[in-house]
Design an enzyme around this catalytic site. Structure first.
Site, short mmCIF file in Angstrom:
data_model
loop_
_atom_site.label_atom_id
_atom_site.label_comp_id
_atom_site.label_asym_id
_atom_site.label_seq_id
_atom_site.Cartn_x
_atom_site.Cartn_y
_atom_site.Cartn_z
N GLY A 23 5.40 8.50 1.24
CA GLY A 23 6.30 8.40 2.32
C GLY A 23 6.76 7.52 2.60
N HIS A 24 6.54 6.16 1.79
CA HIS A 24 7.37 5.12 0.72
C HIS A 24 8.48 5.41 -0.31
CE1 HIS A 24 4.01 3.07 2.71
NE2 HIS A 24 5.05 2.32 3.75
N ALA B 129 0.71 -1.06 -0.06
CA ALA B 129 0.07 0.01 -0.67
C ALA B 129 0.85 1.02 0.34
CB ALA B 129 -1.23 -0.33 0.93
N LEU B 130 1.53 1.12 -1.05
CA LEU B 130 2.72 1.93 -0.65
C LEU B 130 2.37 3.95 -1.47
CD1 LEU B 130 5.77 0.88 -2.92
CD2 LEU B 130 5.32 0.81 0.01
N GLN C 54 7.88 2.50 16.83
CA GLN C 54 8.22 1.76 16.00
C GLN C 54 10.32 1.48 16.12
OE1 GLN C 54 6.45 -0.55 12.59
NE2 GLN C 54 7.60 0.73 11.22
O1 PAF Z 1 6.08 0.14 9.33
C1 PAF Z 1 5.21 -0.78 8.48
O2 PAF Z 1 5.34 -0.60 7.47
C2 PAF Z 1 5.65 -2.74 9.40
O3 PAF Z 1 5.31 -2.06 10.57
C3 PAF Z 1 7.24 -2.73 9.23
C4 PAF Z 1 8.42 -2.08 9.36
C5 PAF Z 1 7.12 -2.80 7.48
C6 PAF Z 1 7.55 -4.03 9.69
O4 PAF Z 1 6.12 -5.44 8.99
#
Ligand code: PAF
Length: 180
Positions: free
Chosen positions: A36-37, A32-33, A152
């Site tokens: 931000g990605h 689901a890019l 995270q």
């Molecule tokens: O941030 C995310 O998309 C997820 O938590 C990750 C780091 C890919 C782990 O599944």
């Protein structure tokens, strides 16, 4: 850009003379890019000779099965967005990543139980476990994480330090829409 669903095929490339001695940047995602990605991928592309993207909807970080079921899967759009930046995409099936049925996992007992962790029991165990597995499989020099997911990011940095993992975690600023 090549797509790998079999870990053995990916590992053969990673260990091949083609990639020997080259710097490898890694962007872990659940697909689901979005923009931000894309910013993470662009930075990884600028700072490394090879770039790896993972697209893996990690079941163990969903404490509610309904959330896992409705998580968006947008494979074709993801591949199109990643194409200019990425050399390899790792997209394994869940069985390949959890041959133990999740008997073994990473637990952090302090920050991971607070804030989002307080509302989603086990969420950060799932995140840390899959990130450790991904780092082991990809063996990157640098891994890129958004500052948007602050908790995270802090937990991943802590795990890398605690488990003496040979990777640089690169925090990346939040990308915002025009309205903030
Ligand atoms: O941030 C995310 O998309 C997820 O938590 C990750 C780091 C890919 C782990 O599944």
């Amino acid at each position: 850009m090549k797509i790998y669903t079999h870990l053995a095929e990916w590992r053969a490339l990673r260990g091949s003379p083609e990639w020997a001695g080259l710097s490898v940047g890694f962007v872990p995602t659940m697909g689901a890019l979005h923009a931000g990605h894309e910013a993470l991928l662009a930075r990884a592309r600028a700072e490394n000779e090879r770039v790896v993207l993972s697209v893996f909807v990690n079941p163990t970080q969903f404490n509610d099965p309904a959330d896992l079921a409705r998580y968006p899967r947008t494979w074709d759009a993801d591949v199109a967005l990643a194409h200019p930046y990425v050399d390899a995409v790792l997209a394994p099936p869940a069985e390949a990543f959890y041959p133990d049925g999740y008997r073994y996992r990473v637990t952090e007992n302090s920050l991971g139980t607070q804030l989002e962790g307080a509302h989603r029991p086990g969420h950060f165990d799932g995140v840390l476990t899959v990130v450790l597995k991904l780092l082991n499989v990809v063996q990157p020099h640098r891994a890129y994480f958004g500052e948007k997911d602050w908790q995270q990011l802090e937990l991943v940095r802590g795990m890398v330090a605690a488990l003496l993992l040979p990777v640089d975690i690169v925090p990346c600023p939040t990308t915002r829409d025009a309205d903030g």
